[in-house]
Design a protein around this motif. Structure first.
Motif, short mmCIF file in Angstrom:
data_model
loop_
_atom_site.label_atom_id
_atom_site.label_comp_id
_atom_site.label_asym_id
_atom_site.label_seq_id
_atom_site.Cartn_x
_atom_site.Cartn_y
_atom_site.Cartn_z
N GLN A 181 0.59 -1.15 -0.23
CA GLN A 181 -0.04 0.38 0.02
C GLN A 181 0.97 1.36 0.34
O GLN A 181 1.83 1.02 0.38
N GLU A 239 -8.06 3.12 -10.34
CA GLU A 239 -8.27 3.36 -8.64
C GLU A 239 -8.60 4.34 -8.48
O GLU A 239 -8.63 5.52 -9.88
N ARG A 240 -9.69 4.72 -7.77
CA ARG A 240 -10.47 5.76 -7.41
C ARG A 240 -11.47 6.37 -8.20
O ARG A 240 -12.54 5.98 -7.98
N LEU A 267 -11.83 -1.25 -1.37
CA LEU A 267 -10.40 -1.48 -1.00
C LEU A 267 -10.86 -2.76 -0.32
O LEU A 267 -9.53 -4.32 -0.88
N PRO A 292 -8.51 6.47 5.73
CA PRO A 292 -9.01 6.53 4.47
C PRO A 292 -10.13 6.45 4.31
O PRO A 292 -11.30 7.15 4.25
N ARG A 308 -4.18 4.31 -1.88
CA ARG A 308 -5.06 5.02 -0.75
C ARG A 308 -4.42 6.01 -0.19
O ARG A 308 -3.59 6.67 -0.23
N GLU A 309 -5.32 6.85 0.30
CA GLU A 309 -5.77 7.99 1.05
C GLU A 309 -5.07 7.45 2.32
O GLU A 309 -5.60 6.55 3.04
#
Lengths: 382, 272
Positions: A328, B124-125, A369, A363, A359-360
């Protein structure tokens, strides 16, 4: 005992890991103690401890927004420094008497300037130039940088950091590392008595409270772990690889799906305790520099160190008998994104399933995820 | 043996029932604000198609999709990545690469010659390369999702959409409309833009024939054509509704699980 979660010591560690201010720091401050925040494990806490100062590893725990930090930082800067800086801007780091940043990454390096520019009242701010490459040649250079930091701390806080005090601090921190190594050893068992999520809490607490008390508490926890029921079977043994793993989100997702995280290659985890600093020799600063440059696998920011890191990471995967690895990195963390890209093919070549994602820091998109992690575990079990 | 699968996606709910080896797919149900209701509506439709009177006749049901944990009648849930792999392989055993483009995400899935997922990648996202991107574009172009799929094949001069962000791409399209670019040119440009994004994802898992397309966006023929051009291969059509592949895969898993359960029960009873 069904789980260590019911232990009072674990609850204490968990409380400390999930907040910034804690009663240990409050007591320290009440007794007139000073606290220095530091951003990276390459900044040796031994130097501060030797000066009678409590080191606190910076994190953005509890942050929900970067509204204030975004005045100074852009979205291209990763969420870890932005959320941490935001916490400082809203007063959550008022307990700090000093802050040490380093050339860990561009954003963190710049934070010293932003910190002052934003008017955060942290009296002492220092920027440590750490080694930009590995190898023997860097040890002397880094020792000199540590000397400069030590001199600055002594001058500002009006303390004397003698060689004996440094040796004592090294011994104290080595004791922490050895206890944490024992904790990690337990995770090698077929059914570990402690989960990955629980381990994160124990490790994060280790850099957020006085070491003497932490060591005492950790000894108690290790004794209690001997009474934990280890009958629970897990669907897969996984490891986590990546940047600033100071929350339990990813471990929680993995472990709620029936797998268990048995080790990690992160800078809040194995990288801070995998080895100890030499207690021999008459130059403790040189010992610390040698440990940080040669013994600890440097973070991916450091030029030319991927082969050592790969060897270290693969070694962990083998020692802990992992079924797969989860990488990650925070969005915009380029060094880790490049590292995980390389590790993916290397793990696959070694026959170890590997998944990685960005990822941020705080969360978000949990559903996506979960889908990835669940599908990954299903793939392993297939 | 009667088993079922229910795929609660971000924008639609789908259900499939398998009676022996025959599949009955229900209608595609637009997602409501209550996942359990969407699941029930989807399953009710499948029950009708299968000629069943009650859900109680189904012996084992697997939930999948984003709302997989909210399927009230599921025996257990499995990720949609595994279900798309399982469903596509069940429908066409020569498939090795699956491109699933749904409402809010896009996945490239590699499966083995046994139909087991070996690798996957997910967007992604953001909404780039997903059905949401097309929804935003269809709204700007006032052509509906059907229009995006149907008019693209008649363009000789597609525009270039450089923004991958659906919000910025919307502004880009508005500028193109004001520049009086033709709608087919814009739509083809949109499909090509999404295809480029998707293909970069597919390359990460490797392009191995046969390649197939699943999910709601598989019905966009312009996108399919753009993907084929970029992949350099033909996208094999499936003999079932590609939007229901997740639900079908879930039903196939349900059958496997039920058989395993029965075998275990038999083993226990024979020991007794």
């Amino acid at each position: 005992m069904e789980s260590i979660k019911s232990s009072d010591v674990f609850k204490k560690f968990s409380g400390i890991a999930t907040s910034l201010k804690n009663s240990e720091i409050e007591n320290w401050k009440k007794q007139g103690g000073k606290v220095i925040g530091y951003f990276c494990p390459v900044i040796p806490e031994e130097v501060f401890i030797a000066g009678g100062i409590l080191p606190f590893r910076m994190r953005g725990t509890g942050s929900t927004t970067t509204d204030s930090a975004d005045v100074y930082l852009k979205p291209v800067n990763c969420g870890f420094p932005r959320h941490t800086f935001n916490q400082a801007l809203i007063g959550e780091y008022d307990f700090l008497d000093g802050l040490v940043v380093n050339t860990c990454c561009d954003t963190i390096m710049r934070l010293a300037v932003d910190w002052e520019h934003a008017g955060i009242k942290t009296p002492f701010i220092y920027s440590l130039d750490n080694a930009h490459a590995g190898g023997e040649a860097m040890v002397g250079h880094f020792r000199n940088q540590l000397q400069k930091m030590k001199d600055a701390v002594e001058k500002y806080f009006n303390v004397e950091i003698t060689e004996q005090k440094l040796q004592d601090a090294i011994k104290l921190c080595n004791e922490t590392k050895l206890l944490q190594q024992k904790l990690y050893e337990l995770r090698k068992l077929p059914n570990p008595p402690i989960t990955g999520s629980e381990t994160v809490a124990v490790m994060v607490a280790g850099s957020s409270m006085p070491k003497e008390q932490y060591n005492k508490d950790l000894k108690t926890l290790l004794d209690e772990l001997g009474n934990v029921n280890t009958d629970k079977k897990y669907s897969a043994r996984l490891m986590i690889i990546g940047c600033g793993h100071d929350d339990t989100l990813l471990c929680d997702i993995i472990e709620e799906l029936g797998a268990v995280v048995v080790t990690d290659q992160t800078c809040f985890g194995s990288r801070v305790m995998i080895k100890t600093i030499s207690e021999e020799g008459d130059d403790p600063l040189m010992s610390i520099a040698g440990y940080l440059v040669l013994d600890v696998p440097y973070c991916p920011k450091t030029i030319g160190t991927h082969p050592e890191r790969k060897q270290f990471t693969m070694g962990l995967a083998k020692d802990y008998k992992v079924d797969g690895a989860v990488g990650q990195c925070f969005i915009s963390c380029d060094p880790w994104a490049a590292e995980l890209y390389l590790l993916k093919s290397e793990f696959q070549e070694a026959g170890i399933p590997f998944i990685w994602f960005e990822r941020e820091y705080i969360p978000d998109l949990i559903g996506q995820l979960k889908t990835r992690v669940e599908a990954f575990i299903e793939t392993i079990n297939n | 043996m009667i088993v079922g699968g229910c795929d609660l996606g971000s924008t639609t709910g789908k259900a499939a029932i398998m009676i022996d080896d025959k599949i009955y797919c229900g209608d595609i149900i637009p997602a409501t604000t209550k996942p359990a209701l969407t699941a029930t509506m989807a399953m009710d439709s499948a029950l009708k198609k299968a000629g069943l009177k009650s859900i109680d006749e189904i012996e084992y049901i697997i939930g999948t999709g984003y709302g997989r944990q909210k399927v009230p009648f599921a025996s257990e849930d499995i990720s949609e990545i595994s279900c798309h792999g399982k469903g596509a392989y069940w429908a066409l055993q020569s498939v090795r690469t699956i491109i699933d483009i749904g409402g809010q995400d896009c996945k490239a899935i590699a499966i083995s010659d046994k139909g087991v997922v070996t690798q996957f990648e997910m967007n992604e996202r953001c909404a780039a390369g997903t059905g949401r991107f097309f929804q935003v574009m269809a709204k700007v172009l006032t052509c509906g999702l059907e229009g995006i799929g149907s008019v693209s094949n008649i363009s000789d001069n597609p525009v270039s959409i450089s923004n991958q962000c659906s919000v910025f791409a919307e502004s880009e399209v508005i500028t193109l409309i004001n520049d009086e670019k033709s709608i087919p040119d814009i739509i083809t440009g949109i499909n090509q833009s999404v295809a480029k994004r998707v293909v970069s994802l597919v390359r990460r898992v490797g392009i191995h024939d046969d390649v197939t397309l699943t999910g709601g966006c598989s019905k966009n023929l312009g996108l399919k054509k753009a993907l084929e051009n970029l992949l350099g291969t033909t996208i094999k059509p499936l003999p079932v509704d590609p939007q229901s592949i997740g639900a079908i895969g879930a039903a196939v898993f349900a059958k496997e699980k039920l058989l395993a359960k029965r075998a275990k029960e038999l083993e226990v009873s024979s020991k007794e």
